[in-house]
Design a protein around this motif. Structure first.
Motif, PDB file in Angstrom:
ATOM      1  N   ILE A   1     -27.561  -7.310  59.494  1.00  0.00           N
ATOM      2  CA  ILE A   1     -27.146  -8.272  58.809  1.00  0.00           C
ATOM      3  C   ILE A   1     -27.459  -8.463  57.309  1.00  0.00           C
ATOM      4  CG2 ILE A   1     -27.326 -10.209  59.858  1.00  0.00           C
ATOM      5  CD1 ILE A   1     -24.573 -10.868  58.873  1.00  0.00           C
ATOM      6  N   ASP A   2     -29.247  -8.235  57.962  1.00  0.00           N
ATOM      7  CA  ASP A   2     -29.632  -8.800  56.942  1.00  0.00           C
ATOM      8  C   ASP A   2     -29.998  -7.795  55.979  1.00  0.00           C
ATOM      9  OD1 ASP A   2     -30.597 -11.368  58.211  1.00  0.00           O
ATOM     10  OD2 ASP A   2     -31.988 -10.709  59.681  1.00  0.00           O
ATOM     11  N   ARG A   3     -30.376  -6.910  56.362  1.00  0.00           N
ATOM     12  CA  ARG A   3     -30.280  -5.368  55.809  1.00  0.00           C
ATOM     13  C   ARG A   3     -29.646  -5.396  54.853  1.00  0.00           C
ATOM     14  NH1 ARG A   3     -29.283   0.614  56.728  1.00  0.00           N
ATOM     15  NH2 ARG A   3     -30.423   1.377  55.201  1.00  0.00           N
ATOM     16  N   VAL A   4     -27.705  -5.707  54.922  1.00  0.00           N
ATOM     17  CA  VAL A   4     -26.842  -6.130  54.471  1.00  0.00           C
ATOM     18  C   VAL A   4     -27.275  -6.917  53.129  1.00  0.00           C
ATOM     19  CG1 VAL A   4     -24.126  -5.663  53.815  1.00  0.00           C
ATOM     20  CG2 VAL A   4     -25.490  -4.422  56.079  1.00  0.00           C
ATOM     21  N   TRP A   5     -27.092  -7.939  53.467  1.00  0.00           N
ATOM     22  CA  TRP A   5     -27.492  -9.215  53.052  1.00  0.00           C
ATOM     23  C   TRP A   5     -29.021  -8.918  51.835  1.00  0.00           C
ATOM     24  CZ3 TRP A   5     -24.630 -13.685  51.929  1.00  0.00           C
ATOM     25  CH2 TRP A   5     -25.663 -14.818  51.267  1.00  0.00           C
ATOM     26  N   THR A   6     -29.971  -8.018  51.892  1.00  0.00           N
ATOM     27  CA  THR A   6     -30.558  -8.328  51.385  1.00  0.00           C
ATOM     28  C   THR A   6     -30.019  -7.060  49.721  1.00  0.00           C
ATOM     29  OG1 THR A   6     -32.045  -8.085  52.335  1.00  0.00           O
ATOM     30  CG2 THR A   6     -33.089  -6.853  50.455  1.00  0.00           C
ATOM     31  N   TYR A   7     -28.865  -6.229  50.378  1.00  0.00           N
ATOM     32  CA  TYR A   7     -28.408  -5.540  49.463  1.00  0.00           C
ATOM     33  C   TYR A   7     -27.227  -6.621  48.063  1.00  0.00           C
ATOM     34  CZ  TYR A   7     -30.364  -0.589  50.481  1.00  0.00           C
ATOM     35  OH  TYR A   7     -31.266   0.456  50.814  1.00  0.00           O
ATOM     36  N   LEU A   8     -26.837  -7.665  48.376  1.00  0.00           N
ATOM     37  CA  LEU A   8     -26.292  -8.389  47.769  1.00  0.00           C
ATOM     38  C   LEU A   8     -27.320  -8.958  46.827  1.00  0.00           C
ATOM     39  CD1 LEU A   8     -23.560  -9.506  50.439  1.00  0.00           C
ATOM     40  CD2 LEU A   8     -23.403  -7.666  48.657  1.00  0.00           C
ATOM     41  N   VAL A   9     -28.280  -9.455  47.580  1.00  0.00           N
ATOM     42  CA  VAL A   9     -28.523 -10.863  46.715  1.00  0.00           C
ATOM     43  C   VAL A   9     -30.659 -10.031  45.861  1.00  0.00           C
ATOM     44  CG1 VAL A   9     -27.667 -12.326  47.910  1.00  0.00           C
ATOM     45  CG2 VAL A   9     -29.578 -11.636  48.769  1.00  0.00           C
ATOM     46  N   ASP A  10     -30.965  -8.765  46.170  1.00  0.00           N
ATOM     47  CA  ASP A  10     -31.813  -8.420  45.934  1.00  0.00           C
ATOM     48  C   ASP A  10     -31.771  -8.083  44.366  1.00  0.00           C
ATOM     49  OD1 ASP A  10     -34.132  -5.915  45.838  1.00  0.00           O
ATOM     50  OD2 ASP A  10     -35.035  -8.057  46.506  1.00  0.00           O
ATOM     51  N   GLY A  11     -31.760  -7.960  43.225  1.00  0.00           N
ATOM     52  CA  GLY A  11     -31.228  -6.995  42.238  1.00  0.00           C
ATOM     53  C   GLY A  11     -31.743  -5.855  42.069  1.00  0.00           C
ATOM     54  N   GLU A  12     -33.013  -5.573  42.425  1.00  0.00           N
ATOM     55  CA  GLU A  12     -33.480  -3.759  42.502  1.00  0.00           C
ATOM     56  C   GLU A  12     -32.186  -3.281  43.532  1.00  0.00           C
ATOM     57  OE1 GLU A  12     -35.214  -0.001  41.600  1.00  0.00           O
ATOM     58  OE2 GLU A  12     -35.223  -2.628  40.462  1.00  0.00           O
ATOM     59  N   LEU A  13     -32.147  -4.177  44.589  1.00  0.00           N
ATOM     60  CA  LEU A  13     -31.767  -3.103  45.902  1.00  0.00           C
ATOM     61  C   LEU A  13     -29.541  -3.129  45.222  1.00  0.00           C
ATOM     62  CD1 LEU A  13     -32.831  -4.025  48.677  1.00  0.00           C
ATOM     63  CD2 LEU A  13     -32.888  -2.398  47.957  1.00  0.00           C
ATOM     64  N   ARG A  14     -29.132  -4.451  44.805  1.00  0.00           N
ATOM     65  CA  ARG A  14     -27.947  -3.867  44.404  1.00  0.00           C
ATOM     66  C   ARG A  14     -27.963  -3.319  43.159  1.00  0.00           C
ATOM     67  NH1 ARG A  14     -27.888  -8.346  40.719  1.00  0.00           N
ATOM     68  NH2 ARG A  14     -28.229  -9.568  42.707  1.00  0.00           N
ATOM     69  N   ARG A  15     -28.734  -2.900  42.200  1.00  0.00           N
ATOM     70  CA  ARG A  15     -28.952  -2.174  40.890  1.00  0.00           C
ATOM     71  C   ARG A  15     -28.634  -0.807  41.769  1.00  0.00           C
ATOM     72  NH1 ARG A  15     -31.529   1.874  39.673  1.00  0.00           N
ATOM     73  NH2 ARG A  15     -33.401   1.874  40.903  1.00  0.00           N
ATOM     74  N   GLN A  16     -28.855  -0.153  42.829  1.00  0.00           N
ATOM     75  CA  GLN A  16     -28.887   0.995  43.382  1.00  0.00           C
ATOM     76  C   GLN A  16     -26.843   1.120  44.365  1.00  0.00           C
ATOM     77  OE1 GLN A  16     -31.276   1.752  46.864  1.00  0.00           O
ATOM     78  NE2 GLN A  16     -33.167   0.714  45.615  1.00  0.00           N
TER      79      GLN A  16
END
Length: 177
Positions: free
Chosen positions: A29-44
């Motif tokens: 879950i922490d990995r998926v959460w990071t894709y929501l809130v981290d701009g660099e990962l969300r950009r992907q």
């Protein structure tokens, strides 16, 4: 390429102007959460932009959908190379819930729930009153979540714009027959 779509992959109208999409994603879950809130990962998978994890914080989202997949597919003429929108964090409960404002609609809520080694993402986009906007939003969220799932699984996503165009047609048939 991504797997074939199943009925469970499609969003539904939870209410006449409320889209709900559920998708099982690989955890934790922490990995998926990071894709929501981290701009660099969300950009992907969706849109770039810094976000402070606190209620009231602004979130500038910057879409460059041509960069999401290689190849990007055929961008519709009416879609720009870049789109920007400033939202606001309405509610946040890491790593389970993020709600943000969204233009003139009722906002978007992402909820994450652990299901064994997978994570159930539930996206709810409220008060999308205009039917044309609803089709774009439904196809858009679905296509972006497809890219997110591919990123999390380490697979190649389908060309974004081609996927979006097919999904828009699918949702038109599903919602308006």
């Amino acid at each position: 390429m991504t797997a074939m779509l199943t009925e469970d992959d499609y969003g539904v109208l939870a209410e006449p102007a409320t889209l709900k999409i559920e998708r099982l994603l690989p955890g934790p879950i922490d990995r998926v959460w990071t894709y929501l809130v981290d701009g660099e990962l969300r950009r992907q998978w969706l849109a770039a932009g810094a976000m402070e994890q606190q209620v009231g914080a602004p979130v500038e989202l910057v879409w460059r959908n041509d960069e999401l997949t290689d190849p990007p597919g055929q961008r519709p003429d009416e879609m720009a190379e870049e789109h920007r929108m400033t939202c606001e964090v309405i509610e946040i409960d890491p790593p389970h819930k993020l709600a943000i404002s969204w233009g003139s609609t009722g906002g978007v809520t992402f909820t994450l729930a652990e299901k064994g080694d997978e994570v159930l993402l539930t996206l709810v986009h409220k008060r999308v009153e205009d039917s044309a906007v609803l089709l774009n939003v439904s196809a858009g969220w679905h296509a972006h979540i497809d890219v997110l799932e591919a990123r999390l699984r380490g697979t190649a996503p389908a060309p974004h714009w081609d996927n979006w165009a097919q999904l828009r047609s699918d949702y038109a048939e599903r919602f308006f027959g």
